[in-house]
Enzyme design. Structure first.
Site, PDB file in Angstrom:
ATOM      1  N   CYS A 201      21.953 -36.820  -2.908  1.00 49.75           N
ATOM      2  CA  CYS A 201      21.060 -37.157  -1.796  1.00 49.75           C
ATOM      3  C   CYS A 201      20.479 -35.910  -1.137  1.00 49.75           C
ATOM      4  O   CYS A 201      21.235 -35.024  -0.720  1.00 49.75           O
ATOM      5  CB  CYS A 201      21.836 -37.972  -0.760  1.00 49.75           C
ATOM      6  SG  CYS A 201      20.945 -38.275   0.770  1.00 49.75           S
TER       7      CYS A 201
ATOM      8  N   TYR B  62       9.047 -40.019  -1.105  1.00 52.63           N
ATOM      9  CA  TYR B  62       9.519 -41.411  -1.096  1.00 52.63           C
ATOM     10  C   TYR B  62       8.360 -42.378  -0.854  1.00 52.63           C
ATOM     11  O   TYR B  62       8.319 -43.467  -1.435  1.00 52.63           O
ATOM     12  CB  TYR B  62      10.605 -41.601  -0.036  1.00 52.63           C
ATOM     13  CG  TYR B  62      11.943 -41.051  -0.449  1.00 52.63           C
ATOM     14  CD1 TYR B  62      12.920 -41.870  -1.003  1.00 52.63           C
ATOM     15  CD2 TYR B  62      12.242 -39.696  -0.311  1.00 52.63           C
ATOM     16  CE1 TYR B  62      14.150 -41.369  -1.400  1.00 52.63           C
ATOM     17  CE2 TYR B  62      13.456 -39.177  -0.711  1.00 52.63           C
ATOM     18  CZ  TYR B  62      14.414 -40.016  -1.249  1.00 52.63           C
ATOM     19  OH  TYR B  62      15.623 -39.512  -1.652  1.00 52.63           O
TER      20      TYR B  62
END
Length: 339
Positions: free
Chosen positions: A44, A175
């Site tokens: 992450c 994203y």
């Protein structure tokens, strides 16, 4: 989890637990070495910020770390790297258990990084932008000797301004492109991302770091997106105008940081690729994890020292990572360079 919603643009759920761990304990959680556990996944980018800052500041003993595996499902990150599939300190299989210990009705994102109060087993915070700032400021008495100043007072306003545009256009921008549900929202995210990367490239052409003469919080936040760019975002998220390795200034800048102790030695490319290509099955339904790209270039000379600057200012590089936190060599550019 992130999903593509057909016809919609991507919108991140930013309803975080904003409780803070502070020197004076004003939110009910005082800084106490050994009391808390920082839960991360190396996959992450938001968690990787905390891993890097913790290592640069030398908080390994004061703030122990749990490393979740690279993949998760709708029930959250799991501790499948640990014997028996349980974190040895918290005794839980999934991070979800610590969130529900805090709030049995918790219905928001179960994200990393998260800091868990070990005595109660409850998540204190998952407010990732604040976590690393508090590591610099609230945990300062427990920094190692020679810890760098990542958020110096004289530069905070500029660092904050840079962080905001980098977050909106780059960190979250990839994203917005990858999880776009329409051609229009994808195109807007794509253009915004590369416009900002061009501006950052121009900024860094004559300056070694984003703000000032040393590495700051701003560099950490940009790095965690850049280091994933060619391995994930270029193909998986369709951010494919250019690879990072085809943007000379940003590629050299990223290699400079990667080769600085505390940055590249925390990066696990195997975990990164496994996470994105296995978890995002709406984007990659076959679950095939790409074998590339070639990672050996991360170790190539970067030439950025000619711009001056002092990477860690008056500080010194951190020592080797503790053995349990060492990235397996097979998951690093070292394997590519020696194969």
């Amino acid at each position: 989890m992130n999903y593509v919603t057909r016809g919609k643009e991507y919108s991140r759920d930013d309803r975080y637990l904003t409780t803070r761990i502070t020197a004076d304990g004003r939110d009910g959680y005082p800084v106490e070495p050994g009391r808390y556990r920082l839960v991360v996944s190396r996959a992450c980018p938001w968690a990787s910020r905390a891993v890097i800052v913790r290592r640069l500041l030398g908080l390994e003993e004061a703030l122990p770390m749990a490393i979740a595996g690279p993949t998760h499902d709708e029930r959250s990150w799991r501790f499948d790297l640990d014997p028996g599939g349980r974190d040895p300190v918290l005794g839980i299989e999934r991070l979800r258990e610590a969130y529900l210990a805090r709030d049995p009705g918790y219905a928001r994102g179960i994200t990393v990084p998260a800091i868990v109060d070990v005595p109660t087993g409850q998540v204190v915070t998952n407010d990732f932008p604040q976590v690393t700032i508090d590591m610099s400021l609230e945990w300062k008495p427990y920094h190692r000797g020679g810890a760098p100043a990542l958020y110096p007072p004289a530069l905070r306003q500029e660092i904050d301004a840079v962080n905001e545009v980098v977050y909106q256009d780059v960190n979250n921008g990839v994203y917005r492109a990858g999880f776009a549900g329409s051609q229009e929202s994808y195109a807007a995210a794509y253009e915004r991302l590369f416009r900002r990367l061009d501006l950052l490239s121009a900024r860094l052409e004559g300056a070694r770091y984003l703000v000032g003469e040393t590495i700051t919080e701003a560099d950490v936040r940009l790095f965690t997106t850049l280091v994933r760019f060619d391995a994930v975002y270029h193909g998986h998220f369709k951010c494919n105008r250019q690879k990072l390795s085809e943007m000379p200034v940003l590629w050299a800048y990223a290699r400079d940081l990667f080769q600085t102790p505390g940055f590249g030695d925390t990066v696990d490319f195997d975990h990164i690729k496994s996470h994105y290509f296995l978890v995002h099955d709406d984007i990659n339904p076959t679950g095939i994890v790409p074998l590339g790209p070639d990672l050996s270039g991360w170790l190539a000379p970067h030439g950025r020292a000619a711009l001056g600057g002092r990477p860690l200012g008056d500080g010194t590089p951190p020592g080797p990572a503790p053995a349990p936190e060492t990235v397996p060599p097979a998951h690093t550019p070292l394997a590519a360079a020696t194969s």
